[in-house]
Design a protein around this motif. Sequence first.
Motif, PDB file in Angstrom:
ATOM      1  N   SER A 257      -0.977  -5.425   4.396  1.00  0.00           N
ATOM      2  CA  SER A 257      -2.128  -4.544   4.602  1.00  0.00           C
ATOM      3  C   SER A 257      -1.656  -3.139   4.948  1.00  0.00           C
ATOM      4  O   SER A 257      -0.599  -2.947   5.534  1.00  0.00           O
ATOM      5  CB  SER A 257      -3.041  -5.073   5.714  1.00  0.00           C
ATOM      6  OG  SER A 257      -2.415  -4.925   6.965  1.00  0.00           O
ATOM      7  N   CYS A 258      -2.468  -2.196   4.559  1.00  0.00           N
ATOM      8  CA  CYS A 258      -2.245  -0.791   4.873  1.00  0.00           C
ATOM      9  C   CYS A 258      -3.617  -0.230   5.254  1.00  0.00           C
ATOM     10  O   CYS A 258      -4.474  -0.058   4.385  1.00  0.00           O
ATOM     11  CB  CYS A 258      -1.660  -0.057   3.664  1.00  0.00           C
ATOM     12  SG  CYS A 258      -1.367   1.696   3.949  1.00  0.00           S
ATOM     13  N   SER A 259      -3.829   0.006   6.538  1.00  0.00           N
ATOM     14  CA  SER A 259      -5.168   0.393   6.971  1.00  0.00           C
ATOM     15  C   SER A 259      -5.114   1.601   7.892  1.00  0.00           C
ATOM     16  O   SER A 259      -4.154   1.807   8.625  1.00  0.00           O
ATOM     17  CB  SER A 259      -5.848  -0.782   7.688  1.00  0.00           C
ATOM     18  OG  SER A 259      -5.067  -1.204   8.777  1.00  0.00           O
ATOM     19  N   ARG A 260      -6.163   2.376   7.809  1.00  0.00           N
ATOM     20  CA  ARG A 260      -6.308   3.573   8.635  1.00  0.00           C
ATOM     21  C   ARG A 260      -7.086   3.176   9.886  1.00  0.00           C
ATOM     22  O   ARG A 260      -8.178   2.615   9.802  1.00  0.00           O
ATOM     23  CB  ARG A 260      -7.059   4.629   7.832  1.00  0.00           C
ATOM     24  CG  ARG A 260      -7.062   5.986   8.436  1.00  0.00           C
ATOM     25  CD  ARG A 260      -5.867   6.769   7.963  1.00  0.00           C
ATOM     26  NE  ARG A 260      -5.952   8.115   8.502  1.00  0.00           N
ATOM     27  CZ  ARG A 260      -4.916   8.825   8.794  1.00  0.00           C
ATOM     28  NH1 ARG A 260      -3.719   8.362   8.554  1.00  0.00           N
ATOM     29  NH2 ARG A 260      -5.037  10.017   9.286  1.00  0.00           N
TER      30      ARG A 260
ATOM     31  N   ASN B 158       0.709   9.509  -0.229  1.00  0.00           N
ATOM     32  CA  ASN B 158      -0.647  10.048  -0.350  1.00  0.00           C
ATOM     33  C   ASN B 158      -1.339   9.407  -1.554  1.00  0.00           C
ATOM     34  O   ASN B 158      -0.779   8.530  -2.207  1.00  0.00           O
ATOM     35  CB  ASN B 158      -0.641  11.579  -0.429  1.00  0.00           C
ATOM     36  CG  ASN B 158       0.043  12.092  -1.678  1.00  0.00           C
ATOM     37  OD1 ASN B 158       0.386  11.357  -2.586  1.00  0.00           O
ATOM     38  ND2 ASN B 158       0.257  13.397  -1.720  1.00  0.00           N
ATOM     39  N   ALA B 159      -2.552   9.870  -1.862  1.00  0.00           N
ATOM     40  CA  ALA B 159      -3.329   9.266  -2.950  1.00  0.00           C
ATOM     41  C   ALA B 159      -2.655   9.437  -4.311  1.00  0.00           C
ATOM     42  O   ALA B 159      -2.828   8.609  -5.205  1.00  0.00           O
ATOM     43  CB  ALA B 159      -4.731   9.874  -2.981  1.00  0.00           C
TER      44      ALA B 159
ATOM     45  N   LEU C 248       1.044  10.371  10.462  1.00  0.00           N
ATOM     46  CA  LEU C 248       0.967  11.335   9.369  1.00  0.00           C
ATOM     47  C   LEU C 248      -0.455  11.383   8.824  1.00  0.00           C
ATOM     48  O   LEU C 248      -1.128  10.357   8.719  1.00  0.00           O
ATOM     49  CB  LEU C 248       1.925  10.929   8.238  1.00  0.00           C
ATOM     50  CG  LEU C 248       3.422  10.991   8.542  1.00  0.00           C
ATOM     51  CD1 LEU C 248       4.207  10.358   7.414  1.00  0.00           C
ATOM     52  CD2 LEU C 248       3.839  12.440   8.734  1.00  0.00           C
ATOM     53  N   SER C 249      -0.896  12.590   8.479  1.00  0.00           N
ATOM     54  CA  SER C 249      -2.235  12.706   7.900  1.00  0.00           C
ATOM     55  C   SER C 249      -2.148  12.527   6.382  1.00  0.00           C
ATOM     56  O   SER C 249      -1.091  12.634   5.784  1.00  0.00           O
ATOM     57  CB  SER C 249      -2.837  14.077   8.229  1.00  0.00           C
ATOM     58  OG  SER C 249      -1.996  15.095   7.714  1.00  0.00           O
ATOM     59  N   ASN C 250      -3.256  12.233   5.764  1.00  0.00           N
ATOM     60  CA  ASN C 250      -3.382  12.065   4.317  1.00  0.00           C
ATOM     61  C   ASN C 250      -2.670  10.835   3.769  1.00  0.00           C
ATOM     62  O   ASN C 250      -2.423  10.746   2.568  1.00  0.00           O
ATOM     63  CB  ASN C 250      -2.886  13.306   3.562  1.00  0.00           C
ATOM     64  CG  ASN C 250      -3.687  14.535   3.909  1.00  0.00           C
ATOM     65  OD1 ASN C 250      -4.873  14.434   4.204  1.00  0.00           O
ATOM     66  ND2 ASN C 250      -3.049  15.688   3.896  1.00  0.00           N
ATOM     67  N   VAL C 251      -2.313   9.875   4.585  1.00  0.00           N
ATOM     68  CA  VAL C 251      -1.691   8.646   4.086  1.00  0.00           C
ATOM     69  C   VAL C 251      -2.783   7.754   3.523  1.00  0.00           C
ATOM     70  O   VAL C 251      -3.773   7.466   4.188  1.00  0.00           O
ATOM     71  CB  VAL C 251      -0.930   7.903   5.206  1.00  0.00           C
ATOM     72  CG1 VAL C 251      -0.427   6.563   4.710  1.00  0.00           C
ATOM     73  CG2 VAL C 251       0.210   8.748   5.709  1.00  0.00           C
ATOM     74  N   SER C 252      -2.623   7.330   2.282  1.00  0.00           N
ATOM     75  CA  SER C 252      -3.586   6.418   1.690  1.00  0.00           C
ATOM     76  C   SER C 252      -2.934   5.198   1.059  1.00  0.00           C
ATOM     77  O   SER C 252      -3.620   4.258   0.700  1.00  0.00           O
ATOM     78  CB  SER C 252      -4.434   7.147   0.641  1.00  0.00           C
ATOM     79  OG  SER C 252      -3.605   7.664  -0.372  1.00  0.00           O
ATOM     80  N   LYS C 253      -1.609   5.218   0.914  1.00  0.00           N
ATOM     81  CA  LYS C 253      -0.893   4.072   0.343  1.00  0.00           C
ATOM     82  C   LYS C 253       0.333   3.781   1.198  1.00  0.00           C
ATOM     83  O   LYS C 253       0.949   4.693   1.753  1.00  0.00           O
ATOM     84  CB  LYS C 253      -0.428   4.354  -1.088  1.00  0.00           C
ATOM     85  CG  LYS C 253      -1.538   4.581  -2.069  1.00  0.00           C
ATOM     86  CD  LYS C 253      -0.967   4.896  -3.441  1.00  0.00           C
ATOM     87  CE  LYS C 253      -2.052   5.228  -4.430  1.00  0.00           C
ATOM     88  NZ  LYS C 253      -1.495   5.554  -5.752  1.00  0.00           N
ATOM     89  N   CYS C 254       0.681   2.510   1.276  1.00  0.00           N
ATOM     90  CA  CYS C 254       1.866   2.098   2.023  1.00  0.00           C
ATOM     91  C   CYS C 254       2.695   1.165   1.150  1.00  0.00           C
ATOM     92  O   CYS C 254       2.176   0.442   0.312  1.00  0.00           O
ATOM     93  CB  CYS C 254       1.481   1.319   3.275  1.00  0.00           C
ATOM     94  SG  CYS C 254       0.354   2.167   4.380  1.00  0.00           S
TER      95      CYS C 254
END
Length: 139
Positions: free
Chosen positions: A57-60, A90-91, A124-130
């Motif tokens: 999982s990769c969740s904000r 990022n995206a 970190l900001s703007n992280v959308s994928k891990c």
Amino acid sequence: MSDRSLTIIALVLISFVVGTLLYRAYVDKPAVTARYTDEIESTEPKRQTSVAAKSTSCSRVGRRTQIRGYVENTGNVTLTLVTVQPVWKNAAGLVLGTGLVYVVNQDEPLPPGGRREFEDVTQLSNVSKCNVVPVDWGS
């Protein structure tokens, strides 16, 4: 000495060297080496260390991004060290940063076929994928 005698001496020396190499390559093979090699290969299984790392999982969560995953010992040796590197993207898929997580240590080794979970967090900001990459492992 004339050029002709130098040429003859050079040809004799070259023939001697080539003949010696051919003799050593084809005639002078020791049979003992092959026998010992076969015995070693048949009595000891080959030690293989390999690891698979997966992110589940990769969740904000608020201002942080959390990755959860596991490592699996896919080799035939008990591992006493496994390190993975979370990759934050990022995206568009560009890498924003990386981390380092020590999943297995000497106090809690990972047997063959075993699985160990881990998690890491970044601010970190703007992280959308891990993603996660195994970096180092050993016994």
